[in-house]
Design an enzyme around this catalytic site. Structure first.
Site, PDB file in Angstrom:
ATOM      1  N   ASP A   7     -23.986 102.358  34.708  1.00 21.42           N
ATOM      2  CA  ASP A   7     -24.165 101.121  34.091  1.00 21.42           C
ATOM      3  C   ASP A   7     -24.705 100.002  35.185  1.00 21.42           C
ATOM      4  O   ASP A   7     -24.027  98.851  35.184  1.00 21.42           O
ATOM      5  CB  ASP A   7     -22.860 100.698  33.588  1.00 21.42           C
ATOM      6  CG  ASP A   7     -23.054  99.515  32.563  1.00 21.42           C
ATOM      7  OD1 ASP A   7     -24.233  99.188  32.374  1.00 21.42           O
ATOM      8  OD2 ASP A   7     -22.162  98.925  32.218  1.00 21.42           O
TER       9      ASP A   7
ATOM     10  N   HIS B  21     -24.579 102.378  29.910  1.00 18.81           N
ATOM     11  CA  HIS B  21     -23.773 101.234  29.275  1.00 18.81           C
ATOM     12  C   HIS B  21     -23.622 101.748  27.835  1.00 18.81           C
ATOM     13  O   HIS B  21     -24.454 101.508  26.974  1.00 18.81           O
ATOM     14  CB  HIS B  21     -24.819 100.044  29.291  1.00 18.81           C
ATOM     15  CG  HIS B  21     -24.187  98.656  29.084  1.00 18.81           C
ATOM     16  ND1 HIS B  21     -23.106  98.051  29.496  1.00 18.81           N
ATOM     17  CD2 HIS B  21     -24.229  97.985  27.855  1.00 18.81           C
ATOM     18  CE1 HIS B  21     -22.774  97.204  29.139  1.00 18.81           C
ATOM     19  NE2 HIS B  21     -23.580  97.060  27.770  1.00 18.81           N
TER      20      HIS B  21
ATOM     21  N   SER C  37     -18.659  95.515  25.952  1.00 17.66           N
ATOM     22  CA  SER C  37     -19.620  94.687  26.607  1.00 17.66           C
ATOM     23  C   SER C  37     -19.175  93.292  26.472  1.00 17.66           C
ATOM     24  O   SER C  37     -18.238  93.002  26.813  1.00 17.66           O
ATOM     25  CB  SER C  37     -21.022  95.134  26.290  1.00 17.66           C
ATOM     26  OG  SER C  37     -22.055  94.688  26.925  1.00 17.66           O
TER      27      SER C  37
END
Length: 233
Positions: free
Chosen positions: A177, A209, A123
């Site tokens: 995601d 995610h 991320s």
């Protein structure tokens, strides 16, 4: 010199044999190095551990984070909002590039050349790794970005690397995601390819995610390919 508030806590998985390469793995926003380390251990069988590679999990210092209305969070840099259309918060990105550069230098100081170091993250950690590799340390062995994206006008796309090629990028993103985030990840890969980077983008159907075992096993194989124990130092 690094200011005291920027000192990073590190946890690491030491190699079982002679240390000849290193991976620096950056967590996502609000997490810690210890948290990411535990997550990797939970999803991987076997663990992300190697005979010759040290895996380092730094923790970002807590800072005010604008998307959380200025509340403190362990984030690598600030954002005006989570959008690829916003200008990057370069002051915080560049400060952290300097701080993380010291982690890279520490590995070099103990005898690990930069072409035996991989930088990556999940991320926000992946976006931070891309800034480090594209703008400051293009001579590392590679960079990986999991569930990550860069803003559409990112400086990472605009650096002239005619004299020194960019490292190879390994990128993964789950199709669940949020379709927008997955597209941002694909766009990031495309724009970095246009900038001269060799990129590989893997989509994982049904993945949100998060990390997954198939994704991490693929990453492990890529790391071993880039940092083979037989690669000359």
């Amino acid at each position: 010199m690094i200011n005291s508030w920027k000192q990073l806590q590190l946890c690491a998985v030491s190699p079982t044999g002679k240390h000849s390469a290193s991976v620096i793995f950056l967590h996502g926003s609000g997490d810690t190095g210890q948290g990411l380390r535990a997550w990797v251990r939970d999803v991987m069988t076997p663990d992300l551990a190697f005979g010759h590679i040290r895996v380092i999990y730094p923790t970002a210092p807590a800072r005010p984070y604008t998307p959380m209305r200025g509340s403190l969070s362990t984030v690598w840099f600030d954002r005006n909002k989570i959008s690829r259309d916003c200008p990057e918060h370069l002051e915080s990105i560049d400060a952290m590039c300097s701080t993380l550069g010291s982690v890279i230098q520490d590995e070099v100081n103990i005898g690990i050349p930069k072409h035996r170091i991989i930088i990556g993250g999940f991320s926000m950690g992946g976006a931070m790794a891309l800034h480090l590799a594209c703008r400051h340390h293009p001579d590392v062995a590679g960079v990986f970005a999991l569930s990550s994206f860069l803003n559409k006008d990112s400086l990472a796309f605009q650096v002239n690397h005619s004299r020194l090629p960019l490292p190879e990028l390994f990128q993964c993103h789950g199709t669940n995601d949020d379709l927008v985030l997955h597209q941002w990840g694909e766009d990031t890969s495309m724009l970095l390819r246009k900038a001269g980077m060799t990129t590989t983008f893997h989509s994982f159907p049904g993945l949100y995610h998060q990390l997954s075992q198939p994704e991490m096993e693929l990453l492990r194989s890529w790391i071993l390919k880039k940092l083979s124990p037989t690669t000359p130092s």
